[in-house]
Write a protein that holds these residues in place. Structure first.
Motif, PDB file in Angstrom:
ATOM      1  N   ALA A 192       0.758  -1.183   0.589  1.00  0.00           N
ATOM      2  CA  ALA A 192       0.131   0.255  -0.679  1.00  0.00           C
ATOM      3  C   ALA A 192       0.715   1.650  -0.100  1.00  0.00           C
ATOM      4  O   ALA A 192       2.065   0.969   0.499  1.00  0.00           O
ATOM      5  N   ILE A 193      -0.041   2.239  -0.369  1.00  0.00           N
ATOM      6  CA  ILE A 193       1.542   3.823  -0.558  1.00  0.00           C
ATOM      7  C   ILE A 193       0.224   4.345   0.496  1.00  0.00           C
ATOM      8  O   ILE A 193      -0.796   5.296  -0.682  1.00  0.00           O
ATOM      9  N   ALA A 194       0.625   6.290   1.202  1.00  0.00           N
ATOM     10  CA  ALA A 194      -0.268   6.672   0.957  1.00  0.00           C
ATOM     11  C   ALA A 194       0.294   7.893  -0.059  1.00  0.00           C
ATOM     12  O   ALA A 194       1.509   8.353  -0.632  1.00  0.00           O
ATOM     13  N   ALA A 195      -0.626   8.596  -0.914  1.00  0.00           N
ATOM     14  CA  ALA A 195      -0.136   9.561  -1.245  1.00  0.00           C
ATOM     15  C   ALA A 195      -0.776  10.497  -1.382  1.00  0.00           C
ATOM     16  O   ALA A 195      -2.081  11.690  -1.046  1.00  0.00           O
ATOM     17  N   VAL A 196       0.124  12.151  -0.372  1.00  0.00           N
ATOM     18  CA  VAL A 196      -0.728  12.928  -0.107  1.00  0.00           C
ATOM     19  C   VAL A 196      -0.448  14.155  -0.600  1.00  0.00           C
ATOM     20  O   VAL A 196       0.079  14.353  -1.787  1.00  0.00           O
ATOM     21  N   ALA A 197      -1.412  14.733  -1.185  1.00  0.00           N
ATOM     22  CA  ALA A 197      -1.470  15.497  -2.620  1.00  0.00           C
ATOM     23  C   ALA A 197      -2.369  17.303  -2.439  1.00  0.00           C
ATOM     24  O   ALA A 197      -2.744  17.770  -1.115  1.00  0.00           O
ATOM     25  N   GLY A 198      -1.570  18.461  -2.995  1.00  0.00           N
ATOM     26  CA  GLY A 198      -2.077  19.765  -2.559  1.00  0.00           C
ATOM     27  C   GLY A 198      -2.046  19.825  -4.152  1.00  0.00           C
ATOM     28  O   GLY A 198      -1.643  20.079  -5.383  1.00  0.00           O
ATOM     29  N   GLN A 241       1.099  -0.953  -7.845  1.00  0.00           N
ATOM     30  CA  GLN A 241       2.241  -1.721  -9.649  1.00  0.00           C
ATOM     31  C   GLN A 241       1.915  -0.351 -10.034  1.00  0.00           C
ATOM     32  O   GLN A 241       3.072   0.068 -10.669  1.00  0.00           O
ATOM     33  N   GLN A 242       0.827  -0.338 -10.263  1.00  0.00           N
ATOM     34  CA  GLN A 242       0.241   1.301 -11.446  1.00  0.00           C
ATOM     35  C   GLN A 242       1.265   2.457 -10.980  1.00  0.00           C
ATOM     36  O   GLN A 242       1.513   3.375 -11.787  1.00  0.00           O
ATOM     37  N   VAL A 243       0.913   2.708  -9.462  1.00  0.00           N
ATOM     38  CA  VAL A 243       1.817   4.004  -9.490  1.00  0.00           C
ATOM     39  C   VAL A 243       2.624   3.907  -9.765  1.00  0.00           C
ATOM     40  O   VAL A 243       4.186   5.116  -9.718  1.00  0.00           O
TER      41      VAL A 243
END
Length: 284
Positions: A192-198, A241-243
């Motif tokens: 799993a991956i966390a993505a922090v976006a702004g 895997q796509q990310v």
């Protein structure tokens, strides 16, 4: 490789020692009892960083210096590229040691002062991080927090000789556990991956960065706090895997496109004891 980072959020220097569950300092506990007492995905030893003067997204996504799990996995951050912009994904490495070696590391952490009332002083330095040592075992969770461990190394920081010596023992232990000589590692494969976006903002350095389509959940995700303009989504399943594949074509300054907008994303692979964005809390 050990890296004591300068940070950007002012923190109050603090020395904290807690024995959360049993109210004991752990003295006299057989080291080999510690790893077998916890599930495989719970770190028995962790060194991480809190606070400092850093961007909010950096504070949330900062990786521990080392996480040692009861089944022998040791996860650290490998060498990083110092030029800007750096890679989109951090270089996380994993190696496996025996349970006896896990127990030995816990014993060495205690010998360095973790689990005791060691006096490390309060240095006259501002705006840097606190190094937090955590041991989990039969007596509960014990933490030792040392402000400016990497920066306060001499009497000019207002430390006594005994306080300097105590800090040096902790630095030596940190170097040993995070950068063991000759240890064979391999890239960590997150589930799993966390993505922090702004919002992505063009600057003279980033204006010509090519866009990359975001293949994960819709951005920006769950808000990380009022006024921060930051959200977080958790990437799981096939999208992981796509990310990772998309990140190979990106860097830390890439404008990611999602929902007709451009976003700046900080990717944080989740460790075995982390499940989603909520796991990134600095109080873990």
């Amino acid at each position: 490789m050990t890296s004591f980072r300068g940070m950007w959020v002012v923190v109050v220097p603090v020395l904290l020692l807690t024995a959360a569950c049993a109210g004991q300092d752990g003295a006299g506990v057989a080291p080999d009892a510690v790893p077998s007492a916890l599930p495989a995905d719970v770190p028995v030893l962790r060194i991480d960083y809190t606070g400092g003067f850093v961007r909010p997204e950096t504070n949330v996504t900062r990786l521990p210096a080392v996480s040692v799990y009861g089944d022998g996995r040791v996860i650290t951050e490998g060498p990083t590229i110092l030029s800007y912009p750096g890679p989109a994904l951090p270089n996380i490495q994993v190696r496996t040691i025996s349970k006896a070696e896990v127990a030995k590391l816990v014993e060495q952490a205690r010998a360095a002062g973790v689990g005791s009332s060691v006096d490390v002083g309060t240095p006259s330095i501002t705006d840097v991080a606190t190094t937090r040592f955590t041991i989990r075992g039969p007596v509960g969770t014990e933490r030792l927090e040392v402000y400016a461990l990497g920066e306060a190394t001499g009497p000019e920081a207002g430390l006594t000789a005994a306080q300097q010596a105590a800090r040096e023992k902790l630095r030596t232990f940190t170097d040993k556990v995070t950068d063991p000589a000759g240890a064979a590692t391999q890239p960590y494969q997150p589930t799993a991956i966390a993505a922090v976006a702004g919002p992505w903002v063009a600057t003279p350095e980033t204006a010509k960065q090519p866009r990359v389509e975001w293949p994960g959940p819709a951005l920006p995700g769950t808000s990380l706090g009022e006024g921060l303009q930051l959200g977080c989504v958790t990437v799981t399943g096939a999208a992981v895997q796509q990310v990772i594949a998309a990140a190979d074509k990106a860097n830390a300054a890439t404008p990611w496109t999602s929902g007709g907008k451009r976003w700046s994303i900080t990717l944080r692979p989740l460790l075995p004891d982390e499940t989603d964005c909520a796991s990134l809390s600095t109080d873990r």
